[in-house]
Scaffold this motif. Structure first.
Motif, PDB file in Angstrom:
ATOM      1  N   GLN A  31       0.825  -1.210   0.000  1.00 47.23           N
ATOM      2  CA  GLN A  31       0.000   0.000   0.000  1.00 47.23           C
ATOM      3  C   GLN A  31       0.860   1.260   0.000  1.00 47.23           C
ATOM      4  O   GLN A  31       0.560   2.232  -0.708  1.00 47.23           O
ATOM      5  CB  GLN A  31      -0.940  -0.007   1.217  1.00 47.23           C
ATOM      6  N   VAL A  32       1.937   1.260   0.762  1.00 45.76           N
ATOM      7  CA  VAL A  32       2.858   2.409   0.763  1.00 45.76           C
ATOM      8  C   VAL A  32       3.516   2.546  -0.612  1.00 45.76           C
ATOM      9  O   VAL A  32       3.656   3.656  -1.141  1.00 45.76           O
ATOM     10  CB  VAL A  32       3.925   2.256   1.865  1.00 45.76           C
ATOM     11  N   ILE A  65       9.540   4.110  -7.654  1.00 49.93           N
ATOM     12  CA  ILE A  65       9.735   3.567  -6.312  1.00 49.93           C
ATOM     13  C   ILE A  65      11.198   3.751  -5.938  1.00 49.93           C
ATOM     14  O   ILE A  65      12.086   3.187  -6.584  1.00 49.93           O
ATOM     15  CB  ILE A  65       9.392   2.057  -6.243  1.00 49.93           C
ATOM     16  N   ASP A  66      11.441   4.547  -4.912  1.00 51.01           N
ATOM     17  CA  ASP A  66      12.774   4.666  -4.334  1.00 51.01           C
ATOM     18  C   ASP A  66      12.815   3.736  -3.128  1.00 51.01           C
ATOM     19  O   ASP A  66      12.065   3.936  -2.158  1.00 51.01           O
ATOM     20  CB  ASP A  66      13.059   6.109  -3.916  1.00 51.01           C
ATOM     21  N   VAL A  67      13.658   2.714  -3.208  1.00 54.53           N
ATOM     22  CA  VAL A  67      13.636   1.670  -2.191  1.00 54.53           C
ATOM     23  C   VAL A  67      14.002   2.213  -0.812  1.00 54.53           C
ATOM     24  O   VAL A  67      13.400   1.830   0.199  1.00 54.53           O
ATOM     25  CB  VAL A  67      14.574   0.507  -2.589  1.00 54.53           C
ATOM     26  N   ARG A  68      14.959   3.116  -0.757  1.00 55.17           N
ATOM     27  CA  ARG A  68      15.344   3.692   0.545  1.00 55.17           C
ATOM     28  C   ARG A  68      14.159   4.433   1.168  1.00 55.17           C
ATOM     29  O   ARG A  68      13.840   4.254   2.351  1.00 55.17           O
ATOM     30  CB  ARG A  68      16.519   4.656   0.350  1.00 55.17           C
ATOM     31  N   SER A  69      13.479   5.247   0.346  1.00 55.55           N
ATOM     32  CA  SER A  69      12.322   5.995   0.848  1.00 55.55           C
ATOM     33  C   SER A  69      11.172   5.057   1.202  1.00 55.55           C
ATOM     34  O   SER A  69      10.454   5.280   2.184  1.00 55.55           O
ATOM     35  CB  SER A  69      11.856   7.017  -0.187  1.00 55.55           C
ATOM     36  N   LEU A  70      10.991   4.012   0.404  1.00 58.16           N
ATOM     37  CA  LEU A  70       9.922   3.052   0.676  1.00 58.16           C
ATOM     38  C   LEU A  70      10.133   2.379   2.025  1.00 58.16           C
ATOM     39  O   LEU A  70       9.196   2.262   2.824  1.00 58.16           O
ATOM     40  CB  LEU A  70       9.852   2.001  -0.438  1.00 58.16           C
ATOM     41  N   ALA A  71      11.357   1.944   2.280  1.00 61.31           N
ATOM     42  CA  ALA A  71      11.640   1.298   3.557  1.00 61.31           C
ATOM     43  C   ALA A  71      11.375   2.255   4.719  1.00 61.31           C
ATOM     44  O   ALA A  71      10.764   1.878   5.730  1.00 61.31           O
ATOM     45  CB  ALA A  71      13.094   0.815   3.584  1.00 61.31           C
ATOM     46  N   GLU A  82       9.349   4.974   4.745  1.00 62.79           N
ATOM     47  CA  GLU A  82       7.917   5.264   4.882  1.00 62.79           C
ATOM     48  C   GLU A  82       7.145   4.060   5.408  1.00 62.79           C
ATOM     49  O   GLU A  82       6.133   4.219   6.107  1.00 62.79           O
ATOM     50  CB  GLU A  82       7.337   5.717   3.535  1.00 62.79           C
ATOM     51  N   ALA A  83       7.611   2.857   5.072  1.00 65.39           N
ATOM     52  CA  ALA A  83       6.928   1.644   5.537  1.00 65.39           C
ATOM     53  C   ALA A  83       7.359   1.244   6.943  1.00 65.39           C
ATOM     54  O   ALA A  83       6.754   0.349   7.548  1.00 65.39           O
ATOM     55  CB  ALA A  83       7.193   0.499   4.566  1.00 65.39           C
ATOM     56  N   GLY A  84       8.417   1.863   7.437  1.00 67.47           N
ATOM     57  CA  GLY A  84       8.858   1.590   8.796  1.00 67.47           C
ATOM     58  C   GLY A  84       9.604   0.279   8.957  1.00 67.47           C
ATOM     59  O   GLY A  84       9.544  -0.346  10.026  1.00 67.47           O
ATOM     60  N   ILE A  85      10.315  -0.154   7.894  1.00 69.00           N
ATOM     61  CA  ILE A  85      11.131  -1.361   8.007  1.00 69.00           C
ATOM     62  C   ILE A  85      12.516  -1.072   7.438  1.00 69.00           C
ATOM     63  O   ILE A  85      12.706  -0.105   6.692  1.00 69.00           O
ATOM     64  CB  ILE A  85      10.506  -2.568   7.266  1.00 69.00           C
ATOM     65  N   GLY A  86      13.492  -1.905   7.794  1.00 69.36           N
ATOM     66  CA  GLY A  86      14.839  -1.735   7.275  1.00 69.36           C
ATOM     67  C   GLY A  86      14.934  -2.176   5.823  1.00 69.36           C
ATOM     68  O   GLY A  86      14.145  -2.997   5.345  1.00 69.36           O
ATOM     69  N   ARG A  87      15.919  -1.627   5.114  1.00 66.22           N
ATOM     70  CA  ARG A  87      16.078  -1.988   3.705  1.00 66.22           C
ATOM     71  C   ARG A  87      16.405  -3.469   3.539  1.00 66.22           C
ATOM     72  O   ARG A  87      15.926  -4.115   2.599  1.00 66.22           O
ATOM     73  CB  ARG A  87      17.163  -1.132   3.052  1.00 66.22           C
ATOM     74  N   ALA A  88      17.220  -4.001   4.429  1.00 72.08           N
ATOM     75  CA  ALA A  88      17.558  -5.424   4.331  1.00 72.08           C
ATOM     76  C   ALA A  88      16.301  -6.284   4.483  1.00 72.08           C
ATOM     77  O   ALA A  88      16.105  -7.259   3.742  1.00 72.08           O
ATOM     78  CB  ALA A  88      18.590  -5.797   5.393  1.00 72.08           C
ATOM     79  N   THR A  89      15.442  -5.907   5.404  1.00 72.54           N
ATOM     80  CA  THR A  89      14.186  -6.629   5.596  1.00 72.54           C
ATOM     81  C   THR A  89      13.292  -6.485   4.367  1.00 72.54           C
ATOM     82  O   THR A  89      12.651  -7.450   3.928  1.00 72.54           O
ATOM     83  CB  THR A  89      13.445  -6.107   6.839  1.00 72.54           C
ATOM     84  N   ARG A  97      10.834  -6.142  -8.735  1.00 69.84           N
ATOM     85  CA  ARG A  97       9.735  -6.985  -8.236  1.00 69.84           C
ATOM     86  C   ARG A  97       8.657  -6.117  -7.603  1.00 69.84           C
ATOM     87  O   ARG A  97       7.456  -6.312  -7.840  1.00 69.84           O
ATOM     88  CB  ARG A  97      10.269  -8.008  -7.229  1.00 69.84           C
ATOM     89  N   ILE A  98       9.079  -5.148  -6.803  1.00 69.67           N
ATOM     90  CA  ILE A  98       8.100  -4.284  -6.138  1.00 69.67           C
ATOM     91  C   ILE A  98       7.341  -3.451  -7.168  1.00 69.67           C
ATOM     92  O   ILE A  98       6.111  -3.316  -7.092  1.00 69.67           O
ATOM     93  CB  ILE A  98       8.801  -3.393  -5.096  1.00 69.67           C
TER      94      ILE A  98
END
Length: 198
Positions: free
Chosen positions: A19-20, A31-37, A39-46, A56-57
């Motif tokens: 959804q984010v 989609i910027d993966v760093r920003s997505l992580a 905003e979603a409140g999770i680490g990039r590795a996760t 994929r995203i």
């Protein structure tokens, strides 16, 4: 909860990270993966471990938007047979073309967009082909002289070539021409009549 990174299994529609990602894509066309992580409140590795890489995203986001557009169009779907399939594909293409985020994605990130939307290794291509196969079997039955998935692949490629024509030849998209060709490809007598109530 960890996702099984099987490209045949879509992310759950209520997945909070999806959804984010959809909101970010609709806002930025990217989609910027760093920003997505963040905003979603999770680490990039996760994020990478559970959701895969950016392609994929992006594929999951475009697929979710495609499904939402298809659901909105369902009440306006009046075609049957090859005509109905051509109509459904044309409406899906127009819906994508009218989406500002999708236009921005395709024009500003062309190489990534083409890879995400047309690669056999991504999530979109196989799901689009599977959806065309389902429509074919429902509306016109099994083709008599070719595998249904192979014919669906050809139909998908015709649609893509006219959808992305501006990127390929510099000419504007031509959904009507795509519909004519798709109708001709699908105008066959099935192995057995479709098993459906009229």
């Amino acid at each position: 909860m960890s996702h099984v990174l099987d490209p045949t299994i879509p992310f759950a529609s209520d997945d909070p990270v999806l959804q984010v990602a959809i909101a970010m894509f609709e806002r930025d066309g990217w989609i910027d993966v760093r920003s997505l992580a963040k905003e979603a409140g999770i680490g990039r590795a996760t994020l990478y471990r559970r959701y895969g890489d950016r392609d994929r995203i992006l594929g999951e986001v475009v697929w979710a938007l495609f499904l939402a557009a298809a659901a909105r169009q369902r009440s306006d779907y009046h075609g049957r047979g090859a005509e109905g399939i051509a109509e459904a594909i044309g409406k899906s293409q127009r819906a994508g073309a009218e989406m500002p985020a999708m236009r921005k994605f395709v024009t500003e990130h062309t190489d990534v967009a083409l890879r995400v939307m047309t690669s056999s290794h991504g999530v979109l291509q196989r799901r689009v082909i599977a959806s065309i196969v389902r429509l074919m079997l429902l509306e016109i039955g099994e083709p008599p002289d070719i595998d249904a998935a192979t014919l669906a692949y050809a139909v998908a490629r015709v649609g893509e070539s006219f959808y992305h024509r501006e990127l390929i030849t510099g000419e504007p998209p031509d959904y009507d021409a795509a519909a004519v060709i798709i109708r001709r490809l699908l105008n066959y007598q099935p192995v057995r009549p479709p098993n459906r109530a009229d």
